[in-house]
Design a protein around this motif. Structure first.
Motif, PDB file in Angstrom:
ATOM      1  N   ALA C  74      45.877  55.833  37.461  1.00  0.00           N
ATOM      2  CA  ALA C  74      46.889  55.548  36.432  1.00  0.00           C
ATOM      3  C   ALA C  74      47.347  54.097  36.454  1.00  0.00           C
ATOM      4  N   SER C  75      46.381  53.211  36.654  1.00  0.00           N
ATOM      5  CA  SER C  75      46.738  51.796  36.721  1.00  0.00           C
ATOM      6  C   SER C  75      46.917  51.231  35.321  1.00  0.00           C
ATOM      7  N   PRO C  76      47.927  50.395  35.135  1.00  0.00           N
ATOM      8  CA  PRO C  76      48.047  49.725  33.844  1.00  0.00           C
ATOM      9  C   PRO C  76      46.902  48.741  33.666  1.00  0.00           C
ATOM     10  N   PRO C  77      46.682  48.238  32.461  1.00  0.00           N
ATOM     11  CA  PRO C  77      45.582  47.297  32.262  1.00  0.00           C
ATOM     12  C   PRO C  77      45.665  46.113  33.205  1.00  0.00           C
ATOM     13  N   LEU C  78      44.542  45.779  33.844  1.00  0.00           N
ATOM     14  CA  LEU C  78      44.454  44.575  34.672  1.00  0.00           C
ATOM     15  C   LEU C  78      43.561  43.607  33.913  1.00  0.00           C
ATOM     16  N   LEU C  79      44.194  42.605  33.313  1.00  0.00           N
ATOM     17  CA  LEU C  79      43.451  41.741  32.395  1.00  0.00           C
ATOM     18  C   LEU C  79      43.019  40.456  33.077  1.00  0.00           C
ATOM     19  N   PRO C  80      41.935  39.886  32.618  1.00  0.00           N
ATOM     20  CA  PRO C  80      41.546  38.563  33.108  1.00  0.00           C
ATOM     21  C   PRO C  80      42.599  37.548  32.693  1.00  0.00           C
ATOM     22  N   ARG C  81      42.782  36.545  33.507  1.00  0.00           N
ATOM     23  CA  ARG C  81      43.785  35.542  33.137  1.00  0.00           C
ATOM     24  C   ARG C  81      43.188  34.149  33.135  1.00  0.00           C
ATOM     25  N   GLY C  90      42.797  27.088  33.150  1.00  0.00           N
ATOM     26  CA  GLY C  90      41.364  26.840  33.239  1.00  0.00           C
ATOM     27  C   GLY C  90      40.657  27.662  32.189  1.00  0.00           C
ATOM     28  N   PHE C  91      39.509  27.217  31.766  1.00  0.00           N
ATOM     29  CA  PHE C  91      38.796  27.952  30.724  1.00  0.00           C
ATOM     30  C   PHE C  91      38.044  29.156  31.262  1.00  0.00           C
ATOM     31  N   ARG C  92      37.805  29.194  32.589  1.00  0.00           N
ATOM     32  CA  ARG C  92      37.079  30.343  33.129  1.00  0.00           C
ATOM     33  C   ARG C  92      38.054  31.458  33.442  1.00  0.00           C
ATOM     34  N   PRO C  93      37.889  32.608  32.811  1.00  0.00           N
ATOM     35  CA  PRO C  93      38.789  33.712  33.122  1.00  0.00           C
ATOM     36  C   PRO C  93      38.570  34.220  34.559  1.00  0.00           C
ATOM     37  N   PHE C  94      39.650  34.651  35.166  1.00  0.00           N
ATOM     38  CA  PHE C  94      39.529  35.174  36.522  1.00  0.00           C
ATOM     39  C   PHE C  94      40.544  36.295  36.709  1.00  0.00           C
ATOM     40  N   VAL C  95      40.410  37.025  37.798  1.00  0.00           N
ATOM     41  CA  VAL C  95      41.431  38.014  38.158  1.00  0.00           C
ATOM     42  C   VAL C  95      41.791  37.831  39.619  1.00  0.00           C
ATOM     43  N   TYR C  96      42.964  38.287  39.970  1.00  0.00           N
ATOM     44  CA  TYR C  96      43.320  38.367  41.380  1.00  0.00           C
ATOM     45  C   TYR C  96      43.021  39.771  41.856  1.00  0.00           C
ATOM     46  N   ALA C  97      42.570  39.863  43.082  1.00  0.00           N
ATOM     47  CA  ALA C  97      42.399  41.199  43.646  1.00  0.00           C
ATOM     48  C   ALA C  97      43.777  41.804  43.844  1.00  0.00           C
ATOM     49  N   MET C  98      43.894  43.103  43.614  1.00  0.00           N
ATOM     50  CA  MET C  98      45.198  43.766  43.715  1.00  0.00           C
ATOM     51  C   MET C  98      45.242  44.588  44.979  1.00  0.00           C
ATOM     52  N   GLU C  99      46.391  44.508  45.616  1.00  0.00           N
ATOM     53  CA  GLU C  99      46.575  45.409  46.750  1.00  0.00           C
ATOM     54  C   GLU C  99      47.389  46.596  46.255  1.00  0.00           C
ATOM     55  N   GLU C 116      45.599  34.368  46.736  1.00  0.00           N
ATOM     56  CA  GLU C 116      44.822  33.400  47.521  1.00  0.00           C
ATOM     57  C   GLU C 116      43.473  33.110  46.856  1.00  0.00           C
ATOM     58  N   VAL C 117      42.807  34.199  46.451  1.00  0.00           N
ATOM     59  CA  VAL C 117      41.439  34.034  45.956  1.00  0.00           C
ATOM     60  C   VAL C 117      41.379  34.364  44.468  1.00  0.00           C
ATOM     61  N   LYS C 118      40.762  33.489  43.691  1.00  0.00           N
ATOM     62  CA  LYS C 118      40.493  33.804  42.299  1.00  0.00           C
ATOM     63  C   LYS C 118      39.112  34.448  42.218  1.00  0.00           C
ATOM     64  N   HIS C 119      39.028  35.573  41.592  1.00  0.00           N
ATOM     65  CA  HIS C 119      37.720  36.194  41.352  1.00  0.00           C
ATOM     66  C   HIS C 119      37.356  35.928  39.905  1.00  0.00           C
ATOM     67  N   ASP C 146      33.663  40.643  40.978  1.00  0.00           N
ATOM     68  CA  ASP C 146      33.231  41.110  42.287  1.00  0.00           C
ATOM     69  C   ASP C 146      34.359  41.853  42.988  1.00  0.00           C
ATOM     70  N   GLU C 147      33.975  42.851  43.729  1.00  0.00           N
ATOM     71  CA  GLU C 147      34.926  43.597  44.549  1.00  0.00           C
ATOM     72  C   GLU C 147      35.568  42.631  45.523  1.00  0.00           C
ATOM     73  N   PRO C 148      36.757  42.846  45.960  1.00  0.00           N
ATOM     74  CA  PRO C 148      37.613  44.005  45.688  1.00  0.00           C
ATOM     75  C   PRO C 148      38.421  43.854  44.395  1.00  0.00           C
ATOM     76  N   ALA C 149      38.214  42.764  43.678  1.00  0.00           N
ATOM     77  CA  ALA C 149      38.979  42.614  42.446  1.00  0.00           C
ATOM     78  C   ALA C 149      38.504  43.633  41.400  1.00  0.00           C
ATOM     79  N   LYS C 150      39.407  43.958  40.488  1.00  0.00           N
ATOM     80  CA  LYS C 150      39.068  44.924  39.432  1.00  0.00           C
ATOM     81  C   LYS C 150      39.472  44.338  38.093  1.00  0.00           C
TER      82      LYS C 150
END
Lengths: 327, 351, 379
Positions: C74-81, C90-99, C116-119, C146-150
């Protein structure tokens, strides 16, 4: 005219019987019966006792008799107004329907009146202003409206309502009013709860009425007699409202046949979604639980209403249209 | 003579009841502009009968509809004038200047200028009684009570030789035959004693016997009421019987105009001649086939250049007829024709 | 002046027959009319995209149909930022891994980003393997992190399945159930309609009576009653076809009636009468004359009845009477949104509804455009 009506009444009798048989058979056809599904359900609740009284239960509910025998006894009692007992709710089917018919009709009549009341004038406006900006706008809105299923709209309104008011407007009455006698506050509470279902259903309904009205009126406006009327100097307003509109009501009145049945079974899924205490909700549950008498009675009731509605529509059409009357 | 007419002395009145000058009614369809009526000029004499003759699609009906401003979008009057010299206006009123939805025009329709149509089967509203529909015409133009209007309606039906008019009044259109319905249409049109009756192929949908009856009825009523008739038809026989003046139309233009005797005695335009040849004559033996006009009426969307008739014309002059458009010119008194064969200095050299 | 009997009569003239005027084939005229209807064109484009997306479901969605993300129910949308925590764009979209942790006090699941890490989002990258149309195997996805980011564009359901990916798998069922259902009612309805209209008589009377009852009976209770008859033991695929049959059983009557009406009118047409006088067999008249002449109309009627079928499937699955897992459909995806409390907490569960609505509206537009085009001589 009287002869015409009589002929129509006689013509629906065989169909009536067909519907009762069909209704009964549909409820009978699934594998297993009410007892089977009851036992499975009780099992799920951790009640293993139920399985042991299976045969007793079946005998008690007369489910061990052959199908045709049950149909005949049921039909005979049905004709006398005894619709049998609901297995599931353990109450006479008649009481269940009586309890819910008032609220069902309140909502459906409200939506019916609103969608026809808005749909017809808008359809006339649209047709008499064909290809104008407002017509194009209305036509597009109609298309979108027809594509919006009422139950999905109801869900969307529910979220919207919650975000605006912080209330979840399901059901037709807030809990605190449930056992109260009728009062102004209770009425207002009812009206508040009616907003979502009525709005959701009205949008599709209005779109439909508008589209039918626009299409038919356009057809009529292209006919020769309209030119005659204009040529003899009848004001445009009279040409449209007295002549063209009357001529284009035909399909809408023909649809009244279904409308009568719609009053108790329309917006079924919206009812379920919004947990409205209507007949529709009972019907779905009865279908899922194989509650034969309850589901069968409602299905047959719907069938009856369709036939009565069609009959009424025919009579209104004959009254309006001399070509049918003098057939 | 109707009572109102007698108030104005005859000398005050314009000899013509209706004058159409250079009327252009075009249809702006998605496939292009259709010039259904393209520069038509006609006159209807007070109390006279003008026949408008032409094949289907030549614009004769559109001309009739234009007079009453009944042309609906995408059709539109784009030019010309329709001057009506009615009861009140001595100087004439240009109908094209009026708003099609105006009250002035509405009062004119039915009361001053009435119209009857080709299809009596569909020209009446099926949901109302015949009486109701005749009374409607009366009630919107005359200051009478419903009962009086009912009486006038019965009288009118009687006037058009409707058997048992008092019963017919309670009947619905579908209960009447085509001929009966056309009688109802005529009764309705004449119920306000109009000055001009536009009859758009009123007998085309009827059988020959009924046709003869209706035509005779119209002539008698014309004598009795003194109205003018504009008779639109494709039927030469009907024209011969009804009209005093005739205008022959082809593809939105008047190609020949004359009084009836002159037209039949001396048809001048090749189109008129061809039309007359295409009719079988009783007692006249022809060897072989009946003449027919070559080709088909071209689509009004692609009207030929020059003279519109040149692709089908038996007297086609290359580089003349297909280049310039001929003008309507008088060739003898009261007889005009639009053809290079008769045009002075038309650049034609006799071969 | 020339006399009427001029020798010019003999002058040879060019042929001015029909070819000079605008002669367009009926089919071309239909296409021209259709093309002018802007809404119909938009509708067709949307539908083409929808069907392509359904075919390419595996490629478009980053995750598989049954792929669960146990830590993200039941996770809310996790969008690229595009903007990171330090407000750098930055022009490259990325996500943060969620704990993902469950709050010990409220028992609610809380997601905290690991900044810490941009995926970065990879396009056309390898991920979960899938097959297209049952025989093209691949593991390239339109986008992937890439895992663990979603990345959950439209959030997840309570089992932690990515709704965005599942919507396109659902489209495969929702968009075909209408087509299968319509094809079935088309065959059945057309046969009975043509037969009734052409032969008339007792067969026509009986079929008309049955149809009358069928079409006057409200659809939804009938659907519910019939769908409840499908044995629960049937497999997902069997169920899919059973649902199509249920939908078409309720639908064929209207179609048949319209076909009959057309055949009835055509039967009196000169060329059919001519064919009969030429002793053409009934079969030949039906196949050579009636079918081709009614075909365009039949197709239009069919197109117009597809939305009702799609809606029917959605409604049935929504109520739990339609498609069953492991298959999924838009209606089934919406099934989780049926409970108000769930819906209010996870409103993103309603997004399949947008697809249903877009499809229905597009089909309505298309049907309307086709209907106008099929009658090119109207107006």
């Amino acid at each position: 005219m009287a002869k015409y009506i009589l002929r129509r009444v006689v013509a629906i009798l065989p169909t009536l019987l067909l519907i009762t048989i069909f209704g009964f058979l549909v409820m009978e056809a699934p594998e297993g019966d009410y007892v089977t599904s009851y036992i499975i359900r009780e099992y799920g609740h951790g009640n293993t006792e139920a399985a042991r009284i299976e045969d007793q239960l079946r005998e008690f509910l007369a489910l061990d008799r052959p199908v045709y025998e049950r149909f005949v006894t049921w039909l005979a009692r049905f004709a006398q107004g005894d619709f049998g007992d609901s297995f599931d709710l353990r109450r006479p089917v008649r009481d269940i329907i009586n309890n819910r018919i008032g609220l069902t009709l309140t909502i459906s009549l409200a939506t019916f009146a609103i969608s026809w009341g808005i749909g017809i004038p808008l359809g006339v406006y649209s047709a008499t202003h064909q290809y104008s900006k407002s017509d194009n706008f209305l036509t597009t809105v109609t298309f979108v409206g027809l594509g919006l299923p009422d139950f999905l709209l109801a869900l969307a309104f529910l979220i919207l309502g919650w975000q605006l008011t912080g209330e979840v407007l399901t059901g037709l009455q807030s809990v605190e009013f449930l056992d109260q006698p009728w009062s102004l506050a209770k009425l207002l509470d009812l009206l508040k709860h009616m907003v979502i279902p009525v709005c959701a259903v009205v949008i599709t309904g209005t779109a439909w009425v508008m589209r039918v009205m626009r299409g038919n009126l356009l057809d009529q406006l292209g006919k020769d007699y309209i030119v005659t009327l204009r040529a003899k100097g009848v004001p445009e307003r009279v040409v449209i409202w007295k002549h063209a509109v009357k001529n284009s009501l035909h399909p809408l009145i023909a649809a009244l046949g279904q409308t009568l049945a719609w009053l108790i079974n329309g917006f079924t899924i919206t009812s379920i979604v919004l947990e409205l205490p209507t007949i529709q909700t009972v019907y779905l549950n009865a279908t899922l639980q194989q509650d034969v008498y309850l589901a069968g009675t409602i299905l047959i009731l719907i069938g009856f209403l369709v036939l009565i509605g069609t009959l009424l529509a025919d009579i209104i059409l004959a009254w309006m249209d001399p070509r049918i009357r003098y057939e | 003579m109707p009572p109102i007419l007698s108030r104005i002395s005859v000398t005050d009145m314009h000899p013509n009841l209706l004058e159409i000058t250079d009327l252009r009614t075009h249809f702006f369809t998605e496939q292009g502009v259709v010039p259904a009526v393209d520069g038509v000029s006609l006159q209807v004499k007070r109390g006279g009968t003008l026949g408008v003759l032409g094949e289907s699609g030549c614009g004769k009906s559109v001309t009739g509809f234009s007079i009453l401003r009944l042309v609906r979008p995408p059709g539109e009057i784009v030019g010309g004038a329709i001057r009506y010299y009615g009861r009140e206006t001595v100087n004439g009123e240009d109908l094209t200047a009026l708003d099609a939805r105006s009250e002035e025009l509405r009062q004119l329709r039915g009361a001053e200028i009435a119209m009857i149509f080709q299809e009596p089967m569909t020209s009446l509203d099926p949901l109302f009684t015949v009486g109701n529909q005749i009374m409607e015409a009366i009630l919107y133009h005359q200051d009478v009570s419903k009962a009086e209007a009912g009486k006038i309606a019965v009288e009118m039906l009687d006037k058009v030789r409707m058997p048992q008019p008092a019963d017919v009044i309670k009947q619905y259109p579908h209960q009447l035959s085509g001929g009966m319905r056309q009688r109802v249409m005529i009764a309705m049109a004449l119920s306000c004693e109009p000055q001009l009756l536009i009859a758009d192929e009123p007998t085309t949908a009827l059988d020959v016997t009924t046709e003869a009856q209706i035509l005779e009825l119209m002539r008698e009523l014309q004598d009795e009421l003194g109205m003018a008739i504009m008779f639109i038809t494709h039927d030469l026989g009907v024209i011969a019987e009804m009209a005093e003046e005739v205008a022959v139309m082809y593809l939105g233009k008047v190609v020949e105009q004359s009084d009836i005797q002159s037209l039949f005695a001396d048809p001048q335009h090749p189109y008129t001649r061809a039309l007359m040849q295409s009719i079988p004559k009783i007692g006249q033996k022809t060897d072989g086939r009946l003449e027919a006009i070559r080709g088909m009426v071209p689509s009004p969307r692609s009207i030929p250049t020059g003279c519109p008739f040149h692709p089908r014309c038996a007297s086609f002059i290359a580089d003349v007829c297909n280049v310039r458009a001929p003008r309507l010119q008088e060739t003898k008194r009261g007889h005009s024709v639009s053809c290079f064969l008769y045009e002075d200095g038309g650049g034609v050299n006799e071969a | 002046m020339l006399s009427p009997e001029s020798p010019l009569d003999q002058v040879a003239f060019t042929d001015f027959d029909a070819e000079e005027t605008d002669v367009i084939s009926v089919r071309r005229l239909m296409w021209l009319r259709f093309k002018r209807n802007r809404l119909a064109l938009i509708g067709s484009v949307v539908l083409i995209i929808m069907y392509l997306a359904a075919i390419l479901a595996g490629f478009i969605g980053p995750y598989g149909l049954r792929e669960t993300h146990a830590k993200f129910p039941a996770s809310p949308p996790l969008l690229p930022r595009f903007v990171d925590e330090e407000d750098n764009f930055g022009f490259r979209p990325f996500v943060y891994a969620m704990e993902s942790k469950v709050d010990t006090k409220t028992f609610k699941r809380v997601l905290t980003p690991n900044t810490e890490v941009k995926h970065y989002v990879h396009f056309f990258a390898r991920g979960t393997p899938y097959t297209i149309l049952g025989f093209i195997e691949s593991d390239i996805h339109l986008f992937h992190v890439d895992e663990p980011a979603k990345v959950f564009l439209l959030g997840t359901d309570k089992q932690g399945r990515d709704l965005f990916s599942r919507i396109f798998y659902g489209a495969q069922v929702s968009l075909t159930v209408g087509l299968v259902g319509v094809s079935m009612s088309l065959i059945f309805g057309t046969l009975i309609g043509i037969a009734g209209g052409y032969f008339g008589g007792l067969f026509d009377d009986i079929s008309q009576r049955v149809i009358e009852v069928l079409i006057s009976f409200p659809q939804i209770p009938l659907w519910l009653a019939l769908a409840a008859l499908i044995p629960p033991t049937w497999s997902s695929v069997q169920r899919f076809f059973a649902i199509s049959i249920v939908l078409s059983l309720v639908n064929w009557g209207g179609l048949s009636r319209q076909v009959r009406g057309m055949v009835y009118a055509l039967r009196e047409e000169d060329y059919v009468i001519a064919a009969r006088y030429a002793s053409a067999s009934n079969w030949r008249i039906i196949v050579k004359h009636l079918l081709p002449n009614t075909l365009s109309h039949i197709l239009v009627i069919a197109t117009i009845s597809i939305p009702a079928m799609i809606l029917g499937e959605t409604a049935l699955s929504f109520l739990g009477l339609g498609i069953q897992p492991p298959m999924t459909s838009w209606g089934l995806l919406l099934n989780q949104a049926q409970h108000t409390r769930v819906l209010i907490q996870q409103p993103w569960l309603l997004t399949p509804a947008l697809f249903v609505v877009a499809t229905i509206i597009s089909f309505n537009f298309l049907g309307d455009g086709l209907r106008d085009a099929a009658d090119p001589f109207a107006n």
